[in-house]
Design a protein around this motif. Structure first.
Motif, PDB file in Angstrom:
ATOM      1  N   MET A 122      21.107  -9.045  -6.599  1.00 27.22           N
ATOM      2  CA  MET A 122      20.173  -8.133  -7.259  1.00 27.22           C
ATOM      3  C   MET A 122      20.033  -6.812  -6.511  1.00 27.22           C
ATOM      4  SD  MET A 122      17.137 -10.702  -8.538  1.00 27.22           S
ATOM      5  CE  MET A 122      16.161  -9.361  -9.218  1.00 27.22           C
ATOM      6  N   LYS A 123      20.302  -6.818  -5.196  1.00 21.52           N
ATOM      7  CA  LYS A 123      20.209  -5.572  -4.420  1.00 21.52           C
ATOM      8  C   LYS A 123      21.128  -4.494  -4.978  1.00 21.52           C
ATOM      9  CE  LYS A 123      18.997  -7.482   0.128  1.00 21.52           C
ATOM     10  NZ  LYS A 123      19.498  -7.718   1.504  1.00 21.52           N
ATOM     11  N   HIS A 124      22.228  -4.899  -5.600  1.00 18.26           N
ATOM     12  CA  HIS A 124      23.186  -3.952  -6.149  1.00 18.26           C
ATOM     13  C   HIS A 124      22.953  -3.697  -7.632  1.00 18.26           C
ATOM     14  CE1 HIS A 124      25.302  -4.398  -2.357  1.00 18.26           C
ATOM     15  NE2 HIS A 124      25.326  -5.710  -2.536  1.00 18.26           N
ATOM     16  N   ARG A 125      21.848  -4.234  -8.154  1.00 17.72           N
ATOM     17  CA  ARG A 125      21.577  -4.077  -9.584  1.00 17.72           C
ATOM     18  C   ARG A 125      20.216  -3.445  -9.875  1.00 17.72           C
ATOM     19  NH1 ARG A 125      26.114  -4.945  -9.178  1.00 17.72           N
ATOM     20  NH2 ARG A 125      27.416  -6.558 -10.117  1.00 17.72           N
ATOM     21  N   VAL A 126      19.334  -3.394  -8.884  1.00 13.86           N
ATOM     22  CA  VAL A 126      17.990  -2.842  -9.116  1.00 13.86           C
ATOM     23  C   VAL A 126      17.543  -2.091  -7.873  1.00 13.86           C
ATOM     24  CG1 VAL A 126      16.853  -4.962  -8.334  1.00 13.86           C
ATOM     25  CG2 VAL A 126      15.613  -3.381  -9.801  1.00 13.86           C
ATOM     26  N   ASP A 127      16.860  -0.986  -8.091  1.00 17.35           N
ATOM     27  CA  ASP A 127      16.318  -0.225  -6.967  1.00 17.35           C
ATOM     28  C   ASP A 127      15.129   0.586  -7.456  1.00 17.35           C
ATOM     29  OD1 ASP A 127      15.997   0.710  -4.437  1.00 17.35           O
ATOM     30  OD2 ASP A 127      17.848   1.866  -4.349  1.00 17.35           O
ATOM     31  N   PHE A 128      14.281   1.010  -6.522  1.00 17.73           N
ATOM     32  CA  PHE A 128      13.126   1.854  -6.811  1.00 17.73           C
ATOM     33  C   PHE A 128      13.338   3.143  -6.023  1.00 17.73           C
ATOM     34  CE2 PHE A 128      11.985  -2.589  -6.995  1.00 17.73           C
ATOM     35  CZ  PHE A 128      11.297  -2.708  -8.196  1.00 17.73           C
ATOM     36  N   ILE A 129      13.933   4.114  -6.686  1.00 16.15           N
ATOM     37  CA  ILE A 129      14.374   5.316  -5.985  1.00 16.15           C
ATOM     38  C   ILE A 129      13.188   6.195  -5.613  1.00 16.15           C
ATOM     39  CG2 ILE A 129      15.736   7.425  -6.152  1.00 16.15           C
ATOM     40  CD1 ILE A 129      17.381   4.885  -5.858  1.00 16.15           C
ATOM     41  N   THR A 130      13.159   6.611  -4.371  1.00 10.42           N
ATOM     42  CA  THR A 130      12.188   7.564  -3.854  1.00 10.42           C
ATOM     43  C   THR A 130      12.956   8.604  -3.061  1.00 10.42           C
ATOM     44  OG1 THR A 130      10.482   5.864  -3.670  1.00 10.42           O
ATOM     45  CG2 THR A 130      10.149   7.863  -2.397  1.00 10.42           C
ATOM     46  N   PRO A 131      12.691   9.894  -3.261  1.00 14.83           N
ATOM     47  CA  PRO A 131      13.408  10.909  -2.490  1.00 14.83           C
ATOM     48  C   PRO A 131      13.266  10.674  -0.993  1.00 14.83           C
ATOM     49  CG  PRO A 131      12.120  11.935  -4.239  1.00 14.83           C
ATOM     50  CD  PRO A 131      11.728  10.486  -4.202  1.00 14.83           C
ATOM     51  N   THR A 132      14.371  10.761  -0.289  1.00 14.06           N
ATOM     52  CA  THR A 132      14.354  10.595   1.160  1.00 14.06           C
ATOM     53  C   THR A 132      13.936  11.911   1.808  1.00 14.06           C
ATOM     54  OG1 THR A 132      16.114   8.942   1.047  1.00 14.06           O
ATOM     55  CG2 THR A 132      15.717   9.974   3.185  1.00 14.06           C
ATOM     56  N   ARG A 133      12.851  11.883   2.552  1.00 12.82           N
ATOM     57  CA  ARG A 133      12.328  13.080   3.209  1.00 12.82           C
ATOM     58  C   ARG A 133      12.670  13.043   4.691  1.00 12.82           C
ATOM     59  NH1 ARG A 133      10.946  16.431  -1.027  1.00 12.82           N
ATOM     60  NH2 ARG A 133       9.769  15.249  -2.587  1.00 12.82           N
ATOM     61  N   ARG A 134      12.939  14.209   5.235  1.00 14.66           N
ATOM     62  CA  ARG A 134      13.330  14.275   6.643  1.00 14.66           C
ATOM     63  C   ARG A 134      12.129  14.292   7.584  1.00 14.66           C
ATOM     64  NH1 ARG A 134      18.132  18.878   6.183  1.00 14.66           N
ATOM     65  NH2 ARG A 134      19.496  17.662   4.807  1.00 14.66           N
ATOM     66  N   GLY A 135      11.008  14.757   7.098  1.00 14.23           N
ATOM     67  CA  GLY A 135       9.837  14.867   7.958  1.00 14.23           C
ATOM     68  C   GLY A 135       9.150  13.525   8.169  1.00 14.23           C
ATOM     69  N   ASP A 136       8.908  13.165   9.408  1.00 17.95           N
ATOM     70  CA  ASP A 136       8.176  11.936   9.713  1.00 17.95           C
ATOM     71  C   ASP A 136       6.673  12.184   9.635  1.00 17.95           C
ATOM     72  OD1 ASP A 136      10.468  10.450  10.154  1.00 17.95           O
ATOM     73  OD2 ASP A 136      10.588  11.046  12.261  1.00 17.95           O
ATOM     74  N   ALA A 137       5.934  11.111   9.432  1.00 19.06           N
ATOM     75  CA  ALA A 137       4.471  11.170   9.428  1.00 19.06           C
ATOM     76  C   ALA A 137       3.985  10.197  10.490  1.00 19.06           C
ATOM     77  CB  ALA A 137       3.918  10.822   8.048  1.00 19.06           C
ATOM     78  N   PRO A 138       3.923  10.632  11.749  1.00 22.68           N
ATOM     79  CA  PRO A 138       3.664   9.704  12.852  1.00 22.68           C
ATOM     80  C   PRO A 138       2.246   9.162  12.927  1.00 22.68           C
ATOM     81  CG  PRO A 138       3.724  11.965  13.664  1.00 22.68           C
ATOM     82  CD  PRO A 138       4.124  12.015  12.223  1.00 22.68           C
ATOM     83  N   CYS A 139       1.316   9.737  12.155  1.00 21.36           N
ATOM     84  CA  CYS A 139      -0.095   9.361  12.304  1.00 21.36           C
ATOM     85  C   CYS A 139      -0.606   8.484  11.169  1.00 21.36           C
ATOM     86  CB  CYS A 139      -0.962  10.621  12.406  1.00 21.36           C
ATOM     87  SG  CYS A 139      -0.509  11.727  13.767  1.00 21.36           S
ATOM     88  N   LEU A 140       0.287   7.921  10.364  1.00 21.91           N
ATOM     89  CA  LEU A 140      -0.143   7.163   9.190  1.00 21.91           C
ATOM     90  C   LEU A 140      -1.052   5.990   9.551  1.00 21.91           C
ATOM     91  CD1 LEU A 140       3.015   6.962   6.889  1.00 21.91           C
ATOM     92  CD2 LEU A 140       0.918   8.262   6.513  1.00 21.91           C
ATOM     93  N   SER A 141      -0.694   5.231  10.575  1.00 24.56           N
ATOM     94  CA  SER A 141      -1.499   4.071  10.945  1.00 24.56           C
ATOM     95  C   SER A 141      -2.908   4.474  11.348  1.00 24.56           C
ATOM     96  CB  SER A 141      -0.825   3.300  12.092  1.00 24.56           C
ATOM     97  OG  SER A 141       0.415   2.772  11.672  1.00 24.56           O
TER      98      SER A 141
END
Length: 314
Positions: A122-141
């Motif tokens: 199924m990994k090769h048949r379904v995906d949830f595409i989200t744009p890959t961003r280069r900027g990290d968000a180090p303070c999320l936690s």
């Protein structure tokens, strides 16, 4: 009660209580203290993080990183859970990054072989595409923890012009959209709710100046409700069906939409005057699918921008 069943119920009980005395458990399960002590030792060996305290007020407690009791999933539920976590891999930053990877590995490795084979296919048949961003968000936690426990934070925030400044905020929630993380928070500088791009928050630390936090525990704020327009102007736009569909894809814009039965629609809402450059670019991108009615200053900004583009391509 069979020992295996007693151990399972005991695991659920200590997770629920967090703090307890051996005699309490012995009375609850109808066994001796010695039996409960042996059971607690077995739970500890199975990975339940128990901590004992001596003294007249002592007892046992479960550490914060406690192990949850086993949960029986159907095959379909297990596959759904796997792909729900698997979809998060597109984000370069997560508020629980290491934990999600660990959970996914545990989930996958303990599945039957045929279910793993099904997931692999199924990994090769379904995906949830989200744009890959280069900027990290180090303070999320830290932002999420502050939102849950109503903490005031001192942050270093980088604006659109790449200028860093200090803010004092009290987070309400964090959310992801289009590959980016955002934090809705009360800003003590602006004295109102604002939305911050999390990848522009370079540092965050708990405030130690004694700033009185606001009572936001019972507030459920959507992005539309949280961010009141600053120096508001009235935005009026007529949209074709294609224009409505384009606007529906924008999380921040969808609440402003008024959609008709034929699929066309309109926007009639107050927006911040400072966001005029953004709306200028967005409306130009809509092309013939949008007809801007007002404000006049935005119409002039669109015309000036289009004239500049013509000069650029001459």
């Amino acid at each position: 009660m069979p020992k295996s069943k007693r151990l399972m119920e005991l695991m659920m009980t200590v997770n629920r209580k967090r703090r307890f005395k051996v005699q309490e458990l012995a009375d609850e399960f109808g066994v001796s203290k010695r039996t409960i002590l042996r059971d607690l030792q077995e739970l500890s060996e199975l990975g339940v993080p128990l901590y004992s305290e001596v003294g007249p007020h002592g007892g046992y407690q479960v550490l914060r990183e406690r192990v949850l009791p086993p949960i029986a999933f159907t095959e379909e539920e297990a596959v759904a859970m796997f792909f729900a976590v698997h979809a998060l891999r597109h984000y370069s930053s997560l508020p629980f990054e290491a934990e999600s990877v660990s959970a996914l590995n545990k989930f996958y490795l303990h599945m039957p072989g045929d279910v793993r084979d099904r997931i692999d296919s199924m990994k090769h048949r379904v995906d949830f595409i989200t744009p890959t961003r280069r900027g990290d968000a180090p303070c999320l936690s830290m932002l999420l923890d502050a939102a849950v426990h109503q903490k005031v934070l001192d942050i270093e925030y980088e604006t659109k012009d790449s200028e860093a400044g200090c803010r004092k905020i009290q987070p309400v929630c964090i959310y992801a959209h289009n590959g980016l993380w955002y934090c809705t928070a009360y800003c003590f500088l602006r004295e109102g709710f604002r939305v911050f791009r999390c990848d522009r928050i370079r540092t965050a630390s708990e405030d130690t100046s004694g700033t009185e936090k606001r009572d936001l525990g019972d507030i459920q704020l959507s992005r539309k409700e949280a961010v009141m327009p600053e120096d508001p102007v009235r935005l009026q736009v007529e949209l074709s069906r294609a224009g409505v569909q384009r606007c529906e894809a924008e999380l921040w814009l969808a609440p402003m939409l008024q959609v008709r039965e034929d699929g066309s629609g309109s926007i009639d809402a107050n927006v911040s005057r400072g966001d005029m450059p953004f709306y200028t670019e967005f409306l130009i991108g809509l092309g013939y699918e949008a007809a801007l009615k007002g404000p006049e200053e935005l119409r002039e900004a669109v015309r000036d921008r289009l004239a500049g583009l013509l000069d650029h391509y001459r």
